[in-house]
Design a protein around this motif. Structure first.
Motif, PDB file in Angstrom:
ATOM      1  N   LYS A 151      46.390 -33.668  27.975  1.00  0.00           N
ATOM      2  CA  LYS A 151      46.828 -32.493  29.367  1.00  0.00           C
ATOM      3  C   LYS A 151      45.574 -32.876  30.392  1.00  0.00           C
ATOM      4  O   LYS A 151      45.418 -31.745  30.729  1.00  0.00           O
ATOM      5  CB  LYS A 151      46.990 -31.451  28.642  1.00  0.00           C
ATOM      6  CG  LYS A 151      48.311 -31.806  27.504  1.00  0.00           C
ATOM      7  CD  LYS A 151      48.286 -30.578  27.124  1.00  0.00           C
ATOM      8  CE  LYS A 151      49.811 -30.460  26.429  1.00  0.00           C
ATOM      9  NZ  LYS A 151      49.323 -31.365  25.348  1.00  0.00           N
TER      10      LYS A 151
ATOM     11  N   ASP B 265      55.141 -33.901  27.057  1.00  0.00           N
ATOM     12  CA  ASP B 265      54.445 -33.061  28.164  1.00  0.00           C
ATOM     13  C   ASP B 265      54.870 -33.129  29.870  1.00  0.00           C
ATOM     14  O   ASP B 265      55.131 -32.545  30.172  1.00  0.00           O
ATOM     15  CB  ASP B 265      53.364 -33.053  27.686  1.00  0.00           C
ATOM     16  CG  ASP B 265      52.606 -32.755  26.696  1.00  0.00           C
ATOM     17  OD1 ASP B 265      53.379 -31.055  26.134  1.00  0.00           O
ATOM     18  OD2 ASP B 265      52.066 -33.522  25.656  1.00  0.00           O
TER      19      ASP B 265
ATOM     20  N   ASP C  33      48.570 -33.218  19.413  1.00  0.00           N
ATOM     21  CA  ASP C  33      49.987 -32.086  19.127  1.00  0.00           C
ATOM     22  C   ASP C  33      50.972 -33.009  17.961  1.00  0.00           C
ATOM     23  O   ASP C  33      51.657 -32.167  17.584  1.00  0.00           O
ATOM     24  CB  ASP C  33      51.036 -32.475  20.535  1.00  0.00           C
ATOM     25  CG  ASP C  33      50.439 -31.603  21.244  1.00  0.00           C
ATOM     26  OD1 ASP C  33      49.645 -30.855  21.047  1.00  0.00           O
ATOM     27  OD2 ASP C  33      50.790 -32.082  22.296  1.00  0.00           O
TER      28      ASP C  33
ATOM     29  N   GLU D 211      49.504 -35.359  32.075  1.00  0.00           N
ATOM     30  CA  GLU D 211      51.277 -35.091  31.148  1.00  0.00           C
ATOM     31  C   GLU D 211      51.455 -33.909  32.405  1.00  0.00           C
ATOM     32  O   GLU D 211      52.346 -33.289  31.387  1.00  0.00           O
ATOM     33  CB  GLU D 211      50.506 -34.084  29.897  1.00  0.00           C
ATOM     34  CG  GLU D 211      49.643 -35.586  29.190  1.00  0.00           C
ATOM     35  CD  GLU D 211      49.768 -35.122  27.630  1.00  0.00           C
ATOM     36  OE1 GLU D 211      51.101 -35.022  27.443  1.00  0.00           O
ATOM     37  OE2 GLU D 211      48.317 -35.857  26.830  1.00  0.00           O
TER      38      GLU D 211
ATOM     39  N   ARG E  32      41.894 -38.904  19.919  1.00  0.00           N
ATOM     40  CA  ARG E  32      42.530 -38.229  20.419  1.00  0.00           C
ATOM     41  C   ARG E  32      42.340 -36.887  19.841  1.00  0.00           C
ATOM     42  O   ARG E  32      42.869 -36.383  19.581  1.00  0.00           O
ATOM     43  CB  ARG E  32      43.730 -37.910  20.843  1.00  0.00           C
ATOM     44  CG  ARG E  32      44.530 -37.178  21.665  1.00  0.00           C
ATOM     45  CD  ARG E  32      46.244 -37.263  22.369  1.00  0.00           C
ATOM     46  NE  ARG E  32      47.361 -36.595  21.769  1.00  0.00           N
ATOM     47  CZ  ARG E  32      48.590 -36.268  21.323  1.00  0.00           C
ATOM     48  NH1 ARG E  32      48.916 -36.975  22.361  1.00  0.00           N
ATOM     49  NH2 ARG E  32      49.075 -36.163  20.334  1.00  0.00           N
TER      50      ARG E  32
HETATM   51 MG    MG Z   1      51.078 -34.664  25.058  1.00  0.00          MG
END
Ligand code: MG
Ligand code: ACO
Ligand code: OAA
Length: 292
Positions: A95, A157, A36, A130, A67
């Motif tokens: 996620k 998130d 992200d 998340e 990540r």
């Molecule tokens: Mg996140």
């Protein structure tokens, strides 16, 4: 003693300057990000930059985590392929909603390890939870793979999923934090807290760090190098705690010589779990110093 993973510093994968010198800050682990913090137009560049950064000799001396993007995105598989080939220590799956997400990632990692000759099973994994679905499935997620070193909360998130905002007291995160911690401990792996997103609010950061340490977390994701020493200091035992732990060990050794399992130290009971916690305080003091 298990590896110290108090501080894990996120480094945006598209920022070449940060990638070239982030080792100087000496967090317990560096977490290069392809997800992200990287704009869609920069995804391929970031993957290449992180691949090259992982070849630098200074990143051999510190634990590296990457990540990656979720496997169902256009980038996830390419990210995993490049990072396993580059020899990353740990892949962080963002996620994570179910154990199946972990199994899918595991299958993919194994395929790449086989194709590039990397030792099977040597790439470790970390799962970020998340969403509400992820929190509900935390116990299965935590047990899904022997590669997992830990599970982490991704609160930005998560609060979006809950349809709320983060507050200074973190009441909205209490259920997720406790669920993740319980799931991690039941599976025998580590539990990591989420980022504190205001790099300039030192007081707020310390407050949150004390809170998650008290809950039992092993460490926390960080966004800024200034948060590293603040966190390590919160995790270091105080002089008083160390002194008390030494007295407990002494009392326990005397008790053992007399064949006693439980003794009193100034009126306080000293028995097996208390002795184990005292040993843990001394180990932590040795590894992380004493609180300033
Ligand atoms: Mg996140
Ligand atoms: C919800 C999520 O997904 S969170 C995870 C993804 N987000 C991230 O990875 C963000 C990482 N953090 C950052 O990009 C930055 O710290 C920001 C944007 C939060 C703040 O930026 P700034 O205010 O410029 O930071 P600051 O002034 O403290 O920077 C000081 C120095 O530290 C460096 N630095 C700051 N953050 C980082 C970092 N995360 N990693 C490595 N170096 C960093 C800066 O490059 C600067 O170096 P310099 O002195 O050599 O120029
Ligand atoms: O994992 C983290 O702490 C950062 C993150 O992605 C989130 O909070 O959503």
């Amino acid at each position: 003693m298990s590896k110290l993973r108090r501080s894990m510093l996120f480094v945006p994968g598209s920022n070449a300057a940060m990638l070239s010198n982030s080792f100087i800050y000496r967090p317990d682990a560096l977490m290069f990000d392809l997800e992200d913090s990287v704009a869609v137009t920069e995804k391929d560049t970031a993957r290449l930059l992180v691949f090259h950064a992982l070849q630098l000799p200074m990143y051999r001396e510190i634990e590296t985590v990457v990540r990656v993007n979720p496997l169902n995105s256009a980038y996830g598989k390419l990210d995993v392929e490049a990072m396993v080939r580059a020899g990353v220590d740990v892949i962080r799956l963002p996620k994570t909603d179910s154990a199946e997400d972990i199994l899918e990632m595991e299958r993919h990692i194994l395929e790449v390890e086989r194709s590039c000759g990397r030792k099977e099973g040597s790439t470790r994994m970390m799962a970020a939870i998340e969403s509400a679905m992820g929190v509900i499935n935390a116990p299965e997620i935590a047990k899904a793979s022997p590669r997992l070193i830990g599970i982490a909360l991704g609160a930005e998130d998560y609060v979006r999923d809950l349809r709320t905002e983060r507050s200074p007291e973190g009441i909205e995160l209490m259920f997720a934090r406790c669920s993740i911690l319980q799931a991690a401990r039941a599976a025998g792996i580590a539990a990591f807290d989420t980022v504190y997103s205001n790099a300039n609010n030192e007081e707020g950061f310390i407050h949150e760090a004390e809170h998650i340490k008290q809950l039992g977390f092993d460490g926390k994701s960080l966004i800024n190098p200034r948060q590293i020493d603040l966190l390590h200091n919160v995790f270091a035992p105080t002089r008083k705690e160390v002194g008390n732990a030494r007295l407990i060990i002494e009392a326990a050794e005397n008790a053992a010589q007399q064949g006693l399992g439980v003794v009193s130290l100034n009126g306080k009971m000293v028995d097996a779990p208390i002795i184990e916690r005292a040993r843990w305080v001394l180990q932590r003091a040795e590894a992380s110093g004493i609180r300033q």
